[in-house]
Scaffold this motif. Sequence first.
Motif, PDB file in Angstrom:
ATOM      1  N   ALA A  11      57.513  46.971  67.618  1.00 60.08           N
ATOM      2  CA  ALA A  11      56.345  46.477  67.555  1.00 60.08           C
ATOM      3  C   ALA A  11      55.737  46.674  66.852  1.00 60.08           C
ATOM      4  O   ALA A  11      54.549  46.044  65.967  1.00 60.08           O
ATOM      5  N   SER A  12      55.789  47.926  66.755  1.00 61.29           N
ATOM      6  CA  SER A  12      55.444  48.664  64.969  1.00 61.29           C
ATOM      7  C   SER A  12      55.208  47.894  63.928  1.00 61.29           C
ATOM      8  O   SER A  12      54.709  48.014  62.518  1.00 61.29           O
ATOM      9  N   LYS A  13      57.040  47.533  63.555  1.00 63.73           N
ATOM     10  CA  LYS A  13      57.339  47.112  61.861  1.00 63.73           C
ATOM     11  C   LYS A  13      56.953  46.185  62.097  1.00 63.73           C
ATOM     12  O   LYS A  13      56.565  45.843  61.375  1.00 63.73           O
ATOM     13  N   ALA A  14      56.335  45.225  63.240  1.00 58.35           N
ATOM     14  CA  ALA A  14      56.408  43.811  63.341  1.00 58.35           C
ATOM     15  C   ALA A  14      54.907  43.651  62.775  1.00 58.35           C
ATOM     16  O   ALA A  14      54.430  42.737  62.331  1.00 58.35           O
ATOM     17  N   GLY A  15      54.139  44.546  63.347  1.00 61.54           N
ATOM     18  CA  GLY A  15      52.886  44.504  63.151  1.00 61.54           C
ATOM     19  C   GLY A  15      52.523  44.959  62.157  1.00 61.54           C
ATOM     20  O   GLY A  15      51.412  44.491  61.426  1.00 61.54           O
ATOM     21  N   LEU A  16      53.144  45.952  61.336  1.00 64.21           N
ATOM     22  CA  LEU A  16      53.267  46.172  59.797  1.00 64.21           C
ATOM     23  C   LEU A  16      53.210  45.204  58.670  1.00 64.21           C
ATOM     24  O   LEU A  16      52.417  44.839  58.198  1.00 64.21           O
ATOM     25  N   GLU A  17      54.329  44.229  59.014  1.00 63.86           N
ATOM     26  CA  GLU A  17      54.453  43.322  58.530  1.00 63.86           C
ATOM     27  C   GLU A  17      53.634  42.030  58.839  1.00 63.86           C
ATOM     28  O   GLU A  17      53.068  40.870  57.753  1.00 63.86           O
ATOM     29  N   GLY A  18      53.140  41.918  59.498  1.00 68.03           N
ATOM     30  CA  GLY A  18      51.771  41.175  59.240  1.00 68.03           C
ATOM     31  C   GLY A  18      50.223  41.488  59.088  1.00 68.03           C
ATOM     32  O   GLY A  18      49.907  41.071  58.308  1.00 68.03           O
ATOM     33  N   ALA A  19      50.446  43.092  58.749  1.00 69.72           N
ATOM     34  CA  ALA A  19      49.630  43.295  58.263  1.00 69.72           C
ATOM     35  C   ALA A  19      49.313  43.496  57.187  1.00 69.72           C
ATOM     36  O   ALA A  19      48.617  43.399  56.270  1.00 69.72           O
ATOM     37  N   THR A  20      50.452  43.884  56.736  1.00 71.60           N
ATOM     38  CA  THR A  20      51.184  43.154  54.977  1.00 71.60           C
ATOM     39  C   THR A  20      50.195  42.277  54.545  1.00 71.60           C
ATOM     40  O   THR A  20      49.603  42.153  53.905  1.00 71.60           O
TER      41      THR A  20
END
Length: 243
Positions: A150-159
């Motif tokens: 969840a944290s890594k997928a979220g960071l990709e969206g934020a990117t």
Amino acid sequence: MQGQFTGKSVIITGAGKGIGRACAAELARRGARVIAMARTQSDLDSLSAETGSTSIAVDLLDTSAARSAMQAAGTCDFLVNCAGTNVLERVVDMTDAGYEAVVGINLRAALICAQEFARARIAAGGGGAILNVTSIAGHRGFEEHMCYAASKAGLEGATRVMARELGPHGIRVNAVAPTVTMTELAAAAWSEPAKKDPMMVRHPIGRFAEVDDVARSIIMLLGDDAPMITGAVLPVDGGFLAV
């Protein structure tokens, strides 16, 4: 390429170990001034002795400390958000403490560091680049990795949002999504043959990544050879996501 980053400065979170440390060493070798952030002072001291980096000891789980550390680092050309952690828990066993640690470091801290970096760059007239380190775990469902995924997928969206909003200021924002990379964190998660062997055979290139593999990909995206790349997530995965 030695001297490629001469005159440039880079903030690297999670610089004490693993991918972050490899980035610090390689960017310093290529001429960059490295501001290394990590929680463990001894790691920072040894890195500084090896590379001449400037050290900032900080626990990025503390949001106020994270902002203060970024402000202390000053206005730099690049930010590499590499700080990361994991707590291996199954879905039905997830704890509040595990969630807070993983999402707090992997996602919230990265957003805070990016925000502070962007504010400083915009005040200085723009330009520069942010690189977020995510994971193939944001693309595939690995057991005991729910909060991490969840944290890594979220960071990709934020990117992608960062790329959209910061692009007009000349700030590029990208991410790399490594496969299993031979760090202490990965060794804990993938040491058992029952988990490692089925994962290994899904890599067409026939091996997991080394920290230098990921560091060189990060440096490529930071450098002048990638002026039109922003909002991208580059798998550094030996073909794992392609098959």
